[in-house]
Write an enzyme that holds these catalytic residues in place. Structure first.
Site, PDB file in Angstrom:
ATOM      1  NE  ARG A 111      -4.699  -0.846   2.276  1.00 15.96           N
ATOM      2  CZ  ARG A 111      -5.534  -0.344   2.974  1.00 15.96           C
ATOM      3  NH1 ARG A 111      -4.953  -0.764   4.125  1.00 15.96           N
ATOM      4  NH2 ARG A 111      -6.740  -0.660   2.786  1.00 15.96           N
ATOM      5  CE  LYS A 113       9.446   1.358  12.257  1.00 13.19           C
ATOM      6  NZ  LYS A 113       9.798   0.598  13.057  1.00 13.19           N
ATOM      7  N   PRO A 114       9.531  -1.715   8.892  1.00 12.64           N
ATOM      8  CG  PRO A 114       9.783  -3.623   7.408  1.00 12.64           C
ATOM      9  CD  PRO A 114      10.498  -2.461   7.445  1.00 12.64           C
ATOM     10  CB  SER A 115       5.568  -3.574  12.519  1.00 17.72           C
ATOM     11  OG  SER A 115       5.572  -4.603  13.772  1.00 17.72           O
ATOM     12  CB  SER A 173      -0.762   2.775  17.728  1.00 15.25           C
ATOM     13  OG  SER A 173      -0.055   3.405  17.585  1.00 15.25           O
ATOM     14  CD  GLU A 202      -4.336   4.108   5.541  1.00 17.52           C
ATOM     15  OE1 GLU A 202      -4.353   2.683   5.365  1.00 17.52           O
ATOM     16  OE2 GLU A 202      -3.521   3.967   4.253  1.00 17.52           O
ATOM     17  CB  CYS A 238      -7.232  -1.467  11.669  1.00 15.94           C
ATOM     18  SG  CYS A 238      -7.911  -1.130   9.593  1.00 15.94           S
ATOM     19  CG  ASN A 239     -11.130  -2.818   7.543  1.00 16.80           C
ATOM     20  OD1 ASN A 239     -10.889  -4.414   8.416  1.00 16.80           O
ATOM     21  ND2 ASN A 239     -11.326  -2.547   6.328  1.00 16.80           N
ATOM     22  CD  GLU A 264      -9.949  -2.264   3.296  1.00 15.09           C
ATOM     23  OE1 GLU A 264     -10.189  -2.961   4.763  1.00 15.09           O
ATOM     24  OE2 GLU A 264      -8.517  -2.265   3.752  1.00 15.09           O
TER      25      GLU A 264
HETATM   26  P1  NAD Z   1       1.829   0.612  17.135  1.00 10.78           P
HETATM   27  O1  NAD Z   1       1.904   1.786  16.690  1.00 10.78           O
HETATM   28  O2  NAD Z   1       2.359   0.685  17.483  1.00 10.78           O
HETATM   29  O3  NAD Z   1       3.175   0.715  15.611  1.00 10.78           O
HETATM   30  C1  NAD Z   1       3.151   0.774  14.102  1.00 10.78           C
HETATM   31  C2  NAD Z   1       4.297   0.904  13.555  1.00 10.78           C
HETATM   32  O4  NAD Z   1       4.815   2.728  13.480  1.00 10.78           O
HETATM   33  C3  NAD Z   1       5.403   0.253  13.644  1.00 10.78           C
HETATM   34  O5  NAD Z   1       6.331  -0.537  12.134  1.00 10.78           O
HETATM   35  C4  NAD Z   1       6.064   0.912  14.699  1.00 10.78           C
HETATM   36  O6  NAD Z   1       7.985   0.479  15.108  1.00 10.78           O
HETATM   37  C5  NAD Z   1       6.200   2.808  14.120  1.00 10.78           C
HETATM   38  N1  NAD Z   1       6.457   3.039  15.298  1.00 10.78           N
HETATM   39  C6  NAD Z   1       5.600   3.371  16.922  1.00 10.78           C
HETATM   40  N2  NAD Z   1       6.744   4.251  16.939  1.00 10.78           N
HETATM   41  C7  NAD Z   1       7.040   5.204  16.474  1.00 10.78           C
HETATM   42  C8  NAD Z   1       7.231   6.581  16.029  1.00 10.78           C
HETATM   43  N3  NAD Z   1       7.165   7.711  17.505  1.00 10.78           N
HETATM   44  N4  NAD Z   1       8.068   7.439  14.675  1.00 10.78           N
HETATM   45  C9  NAD Z   1       7.921   6.420  14.401  1.00 10.78           C
HETATM   46  N5  NAD Z   1       6.947   4.953  13.754  1.00 10.78           N
HETATM   47  C10 NAD Z   1       6.621   4.762  14.313  1.00 10.78           C
HETATM   48  O7  NAD Z   1       0.867   0.513  15.474  1.00 10.78           O
HETATM   49  P2  NAD Z   1       1.103  -1.898  15.513  1.00 10.78           P
HETATM   50  O8  NAD Z   1       0.778  -2.041  17.239  1.00 10.78           O
HETATM   51  O9  NAD Z   1       2.037  -2.303  14.867  1.00 10.78           O
HETATM   52  O10 NAD Z   1      -0.226  -1.759  15.525  1.00 10.78           O
HETATM   53  C11 NAD Z   1      -1.907  -2.112  15.610  1.00 10.78           C
HETATM   54  C12 NAD Z   1      -2.763  -0.506  15.110  1.00 10.78           C
HETATM   55  O11 NAD Z   1      -2.531  -0.472  13.824  1.00 10.78           O
HETATM   56  C13 NAD Z   1      -3.884  -0.747  15.912  1.00 10.78           C
HETATM   57  O12 NAD Z   1      -4.250  -0.176  16.261  1.00 10.78           O
HETATM   58  C14 NAD Z   1      -4.795  -0.666  14.143  1.00 10.78           C
HETATM   59  O13 NAD Z   1      -6.542  -0.282  14.171  1.00 10.78           O
HETATM   60  C15 NAD Z   1      -4.251   0.057  13.468  1.00 10.78           C
HETATM   61  N6  NAD Z   1      -4.104  -0.337  12.113  1.00 10.78           N
HETATM   62  C16 NAD Z   1      -5.193   0.824  10.916  1.00 10.78           C
HETATM   63  C17 NAD Z   1      -5.068   0.373   9.989  1.00 10.78           C
HETATM   64  C18 NAD Z   1      -5.602   1.253   8.413  1.00 10.78           C
HETATM   65  O14 NAD Z   1      -5.960   0.709   8.055  1.00 10.78           O
HETATM   66  N7  NAD Z   1      -6.740   2.672   9.396  1.00 10.78           N
HETATM   67  C19 NAD Z   1      -4.865  -0.939   9.524  1.00 10.78           C
HETATM   68  C20 NAD Z   1      -3.847  -2.270  10.220  1.00 10.78           C
HETATM   69  C21 NAD Z   1      -3.226  -1.558  11.552  1.00 10.78           C
END
Ligand code: NAD
Length: 477
Positions: free
Chosen positions: A159, A174-176, A228, A249, A283-284, A441
């Site tokens: 995406r 940057k992956p998780s 998040s 997102e 998320c959705n 979606e």
């Molecule tokens: P997370 O926010 O913990 O992490 C997501 C990514 O952000 C990771 O790669 C993490 O390393 C990075 N990150 C964290 N803090 C950061 C910072 N300060 N600066 C830059 N990067 C940072 O989220 P998660 O636990 O991996 O995913 C779950 C969340 O994602 C849930 O809230 C879910 O609803 C949401 N989500 C939303 C969608 C959407 O399309 N709206 C899709 C999938 C997941």
């Protein structure tokens, strides 16, 4: 004992290791299945410098030329579709059929955006002066940073990569740290497709250090996060001094409203599938249901039966509805929210505790009745297989309750009445509304959240334009 595979990052077309490594756990077995480099701020500088150097030449190529590389990405994914799905399944306990769908849809996604090469366009605007033309060009923003979550790590990577590369941006992904392996394997596989070095880079490390450094760095021009709300807030703060575009997102708390004339079996199936798919970590998906009082008893009986029929277990086993939560922290978060919901007055209809399968981090499929509208479990994202169900009898009140939430990602409506559908669609304040179906979606739609669920969005035409900026040109002749 077999050595744990060590994965590389890729910067400027070079494989990079780290002084330290992230251990990636298979949540179902508890085994460490891969090591990913744990890089810091210096890697952000290297990756963004490589992207910045590569971007102008990439932008000068024709969109069709750039699209040919997206098609090659799709082909690589298809060639390795089973291997990638198995890796995805093991790094996050996603059931095998869903892991395969994610891999296959990701290939389609690259092909879809390759198809946009001859379609996206600027505009010619009428001038007040008959001897003037106004042209609105669309130009790539520059260097894009894509920050991915753990729940759909491979699809979300595409995406960010596909629209960005297609319009001429260079990209750093940057992956998780929880689920980097499928993306890093893809990064390794596409080293053979001939992408110019630096156009697409992959780095792994913590969000607070590497992720933040990528956002704050002067060479990044757009940060696209899926994750998040908390990370979104940090990214807005980190990008504020640069006045940099962000595309966010974030989380959701989707209401499913079931009307008295709904096909109850369809609604029960839609809500159950939506709430339980991938252990509720989507998320959705439906996070709260509002069911009309006339059908509430029948709906609850059928919903309870459907939740209790869901089989938990090995993600590789046929017939399993869902497997382990992604990690112990996720399980603890879900358990805590249910415990607090019960203390606050909710009644457990079924489930309500972790499930002991001797392995993994399982939580029982859980239905809560009688939770208050303003309680935590109705207001905050659970991200687990837990559904609070609330009874309603007044249209205005249920719409107000659905809209009464800081999240505004998705919503759904179950009714057979066209007028009710159209009125509810008009009154619901969410980025997406599904009618008589569960969530998910289309790639040609626009996935975007209201309120704290985000800024901007992904997919389709509007997702492509996230990576473009306009230049209005006034030509007198
Ligand atoms: P997370 O926010 O913990 O992490 C997501 C990514 O952000 C990771 O790669 C993490 O390393 C990075 N990150 C964290 N803090 C950061 C910072 N300060 N600066 C830059 N990067 C940072 O989220 P998660 O636990 O991996 O995913 C779950 C969340 O994602 C849930 O809230 C879910 O609803 C949401 N989500 C939303 C969608 C959407 O399309 N709206 C899709 C999938 C997941």
């Amino acid at each position: 004992m077999n050595a744990v595979p060590q994965y590389s990052n890729y910067i400027g077309g070079q494989a990079i290791g780290g002084d330290e490594y992230i251990e990636v756990e298979n949540p179902y077995t508890g085994r460490i299945i891969g090591l990913a480099p744990k890089l810091g701020a210096a890697a952000a500088d290297q990756a963004l410098s490589a992207a910045k150097a590569a971007q102008p030449a990439w932008a000068k190529r024709s969109p069709v030329d750039r699209a040919s590389y997206l098609a090659k990405c799709a082909a690589v994914i298809r060639e390795h579709r089973v291997e990638l799905a198995e890796l995805l399944m093991s790094e996050q306990a996603k059931i095998a059929p869903l892991a395969q769908v994610e891999i296959d849809v990701t290939a389609t996604y690259f092909d879809y955006y390759a198809g946009w090469a001859r379609i996206y366009e600027g505009e010619i605007i009428n001038s007040d002066d008959p001897q003037e033309n106004i042209l609105l060009f669309q130009k790539p923003i520059g260097v894009a940073v894509g920050i991915c979550p753990w729940n759909f790590p491979f699809f979300v990577m595409a995406r960010k990569v596909a629209p960005s590369l297609l319009v001429g941006c260079a990209t750093v992904i940057k992956p998780s740290s929880t689920t980097p392996l499928t993306t890093l394997r893809f990064a390794e596989l596409i080293q053979s497709i001939g992408l110019p070095p630096g156009v697409l880079n992959f780095v792994t490390g913590s969000g607070g250090t590497l992720g933040s450094a990528l956002v704050r760095h002067p060479l990044s021009d757009i940060a696209s996060l899926t994750g998040s709300v908390e990370a979104g807030v940090e990214i807005i703060k980190d990008s504020a001094d640069k006045i940099m575009k962000t595309s966010l997102e974030l989380g959701g708390k989707a209401p499913a409203i079931v009307f008295p004339d709904a096909d109850i079996d369809l609604a029960v199936k839609g809500v159950t599938d939506s709430r339980l798919i991938f252990s509720g970590q989507v998320c959705n998906c439906a996070e709260r249901a509002y069911v009309h009082k006339d059908i509430y008893p029948e709906f609850m009986d059928k919903l309870k039966a459907a939740f209790e029929a869901a089989k938990l277990g090995d993600p590789a086993e046929a017939g399993v509805a869902y497997s382990s939560q992604v990690d112990s922290a996720q399980l603890a978060k879900i358990s805590g929210m249910v415990e607090r919901a019960v203390v606050a007055g909710a009644e457990v209809v079924t489930g309500g505790q972790p499930a002991d399968l001797g392995t993994g981090y399982f939580y029982e499929p859980t239905i809560l009745a009688g939770a208050a509208q303003d309680s935590e479990v109705v207001q905050k994202e659970v991200f687990g297989p837990v559904l609070p169900v609330l009874e309603w009898d007044d249209y205005d009140a249920v719409i107000a309750a659905a809209n009464d939430c800081e999240y505004g990602l998705t919503s759904s409506v179950f009714t057979r009445n066209v007028s009710t559908t159209m009125q509810a669609v008009k009154d619901l304040n969410f980025g997406e509304t599904y009618v008589n179906r569960e969530h998910f979606e289309g790639i040609q739609g626009f996935h975007a959240g209201w309120r704290k669920s985000g800024i901007g969005g992904a997919d389709g035409k509007h997702g492509l334009y996230e990576y473009l900026q306009s230049q209005a040109v006034y030509i007198r002749y």
